[in-house]
Design a protein around this motif. Structure first.
Motif, short mmCIF file in Angstrom:
data_model
loop_
_atom_site.label_atom_id
_atom_site.label_comp_id
_atom_site.label_asym_id
_atom_site.label_seq_id
_atom_site.Cartn_x
_atom_site.Cartn_y
_atom_site.Cartn_z
N GLY A 23 0.74 -1.06 -0.19
CA GLY A 23 0.09 -0.02 -0.01
C GLY A 23 0.93 1.34 0.01
N HIS A 24 2.10 1.21 -0.22
CA HIS A 24 3.01 2.44 0.03
C HIS A 24 3.02 2.81 -1.67
N TRP A 25 3.36 4.19 -1.79
CA TRP A 25 3.74 4.69 -2.94
C TRP A 25 5.20 4.95 -3.32
N ILE A 26 5.47 4.22 -4.38
CA ILE A 26 6.94 4.39 -4.62
C ILE A 26 7.05 5.66 -5.89
N CYS A 27 7.49 6.94 -5.02
CA CYS A 27 7.56 8.21 -6.08
C CYS A 27 8.59 8.10 -7.21
N GLU A 28 9.81 7.77 -6.69
CA GLU A 28 10.92 7.89 -7.76
C GLU A 28 11.71 6.68 -7.73
N VAL A 29 12.49 6.57 -8.92
CA VAL A 29 13.47 5.38 -8.87
C VAL A 29 14.53 6.01 -9.52
N LYS A 36 17.56 0.08 -16.50
CA LYS A 36 17.42 -0.65 -15.13
C LYS A 36 16.19 0.22 -14.19
N ALA A 37 16.34 1.46 -14.31
CA ALA A 37 15.30 2.23 -13.58
C ALA A 37 14.00 2.18 -14.21
N ARG A 38 14.00 2.17 -15.60
CA ARG A 38 12.52 2.02 -16.38
C ARG A 38 12.17 0.62 -16.10
N GLN A 39 13.17 -0.34 -16.27
CA GLN A 39 12.47 -1.81 -16.03
C GLN A 39 11.85 -2.06 -14.58
N LEU A 40 12.36 -1.36 -13.52
CA LEU A 40 11.91 -1.43 -12.25
C LEU A 40 10.51 -0.60 -12.05
N ALA A 41 10.58 0.60 -12.79
CA ALA A 41 9.21 1.33 -12.72
C ALA A 41 8.29 0.99 -13.47
N SER A 42 8.52 0.02 -14.56
CA SER A 42 7.41 -0.59 -15.37
C SER A 42 6.65 -1.73 -14.64
N HIS A 43 7.14 -2.06 -13.42
CA HIS A 43 6.55 -3.25 -12.46
C HIS A 43 5.89 -2.39 -11.43
N LEU A 44 5.90 -0.90 -11.56
CA LEU A 44 5.22 -0.26 -10.47
C LEU A 44 3.96 0.54 -10.88
N TYR A 45 3.02 1.04 -10.17
CA TYR A 45 1.96 1.64 -10.63
C TYR A 45 2.25 2.97 -11.09
N ASP A 46 2.87 3.98 -10.38
CA ASP A 46 2.92 5.42 -10.74
C ASP A 46 4.01 5.80 -10.06
N THR A 47 5.14 5.35 -10.55
CA THR A 47 6.66 5.86 -10.49
C THR A 47 7.37 6.73 -11.38
N ASN A 48 7.84 7.53 -11.04
CA ASN A 48 8.63 8.49 -11.90
C ASN A 48 10.34 7.99 -12.05
N ILE A 49 10.71 7.99 -13.08
CA ILE A 49 12.29 7.78 -13.31
C ILE A 49 13.01 8.94 -13.09
N GLN A 50 13.67 8.86 -11.90
CA GLN A 50 14.50 10.21 -11.65
C GLN A 50 15.63 10.32 -12.51
N PRO A 51 15.94 11.43 -13.10
CA PRO A 51 16.93 11.56 -14.20
C PRO A 51 18.37 11.55 -13.32
N ASP A 52 18.31 12.20 -12.12
CA ASP A 52 19.72 12.37 -11.52
C ASP A 52 19.40 12.28 -9.88
N LEU A 53 20.42 12.80 -9.26
CA LEU A 53 20.20 12.47 -7.70
C LEU A 53 19.79 13.87 -7.00
N ASN A 54 19.11 14.69 -7.86
CA ASN A 54 18.53 15.94 -7.23
C ASN A 54 17.20 15.66 -6.55
#
Length: 267
Positions: A23-29, A36-54
């Motif tokens: 029930g938690h929300w994964i905001c960014e990866v 790899k970030a895209r692959q993980l985000a594709s298995h999550l409901y509403d997750t943004n791919i974070q482009p950098d470490l900001n």
């Protein structure tokens, strides 16, 4: 809770999906490897791919650094954090004090720190029951530690408060129990492949050995084999074969045979 991940390897792959299922929300990866970030985000409901470490504008309440131990400081040097966020790592060996000191050196804002260590070996393709995985939790303050415990309890029934020294010792024991055991199985497989024999022949023995070790309060009670019996003619023949086959295997066999002999026969 709102959670973000730095890293998209095996640990992040499993934890992110377990958190979302709870029930938690994964905001960014974020990952150095965007694919790899895209692959993980594709298995999550509403997750943004974070482009950098900001992450300064992130809504995350918890940011999980799920990278190798050697990469943690490099991440902390570059990450930009929102004030007041809970920043945790998933390492078995990095101490909380060391982590806190690095955060204070590199971060321009105040953040809470903690440890969220899952005691398990993770592979992306292997499903597992997260309720059975032990989680070791540590933080400097009771309030943050309790929040992390609640987060861990949302996915696991095995949640433990554990300080850095205890966690380090647990990690050493885990290397013996898991990593070294798997290496021994790899040697067995390679030896049989060399002689064109099937590793499947060993699987019932391996399963029984592990079952006996887990069923007993003391795994040493289940020790068997030629070294345990003092059957030195057999061990000598084994060593003769290994010396003609592989120097590394010979060294390992001799070392472990000596340790078993010194433990059981000399008593």
């Amino acid at each position: 809770m709102k959670i973000s991940f730095v890293g998209a390897g095996n640990v992040a792959w499993h934890l992110a999906q377990a958190f979302e299922d709870a029930g938690h929300w994964i905001c960014e990866v974020y990952s150095r490897d965007t694919q790899k970030a895209r692959q993980l985000a594709s298995h999550l409901y509403d997750t943004n791919i974070q482009p950098d470490l900001n992450f300064s504008e992130s809504e995350a309440e918890v940011i999980v650094i799920a990278v190798s131990d050697d990469a943690i400081e490099s991440v902390l040097e570059r990450i930009v954090l929102p004030e007041g966020v809970i920043l945790v790592h998933t390492s078995g060996t990095r101490s909380l004090v060391e982590f806190q000191n690095l955060v204070e050196i590199y971060s321009d804002v105040f953040v809470h720190t903690g440890v969220f260590y899952p005691l398990q070996t993770f592979t992306k393709e292997v499903e597992m029951d997260y309720r059975e995985i032990p989680f070791c939790i540590e933080s400097k303050t009771e309030l943050i530690e309790n929040k992390l415990i609640q987060l861990a309890q949302s996915i696991s029934d095995q949640v433990n408060r554990m300080d850095s020294d205890e966690r380090f010792i647990l990690h050493v024991a885990a290397v013996f129990a898991s990593n070294f055991t798997n290496y021994m199985l790899t040697v067995s497989n390679d030896l049989l492949e060399r002689e064109q024999l099937n590793f499947d022949l060993l699987k019932p023995l391996i399963q029984t050995t592990i079952y006996k070790a887990l069923a007993s309060e003391d795994p040493s009670l289940g020790q068997t084999g030629p070294a345990r019996r003092g059957d030195w003619k057999t061990t000598a023949r084994h060593l003769e074969y290994l010396q003609e086959t592989n120097e590394d295997w010979t060294e390992i066999y001799r070392l472990l045979t000596d340790k078993i002999r010194n433990t059981y026969i000399s008593k």
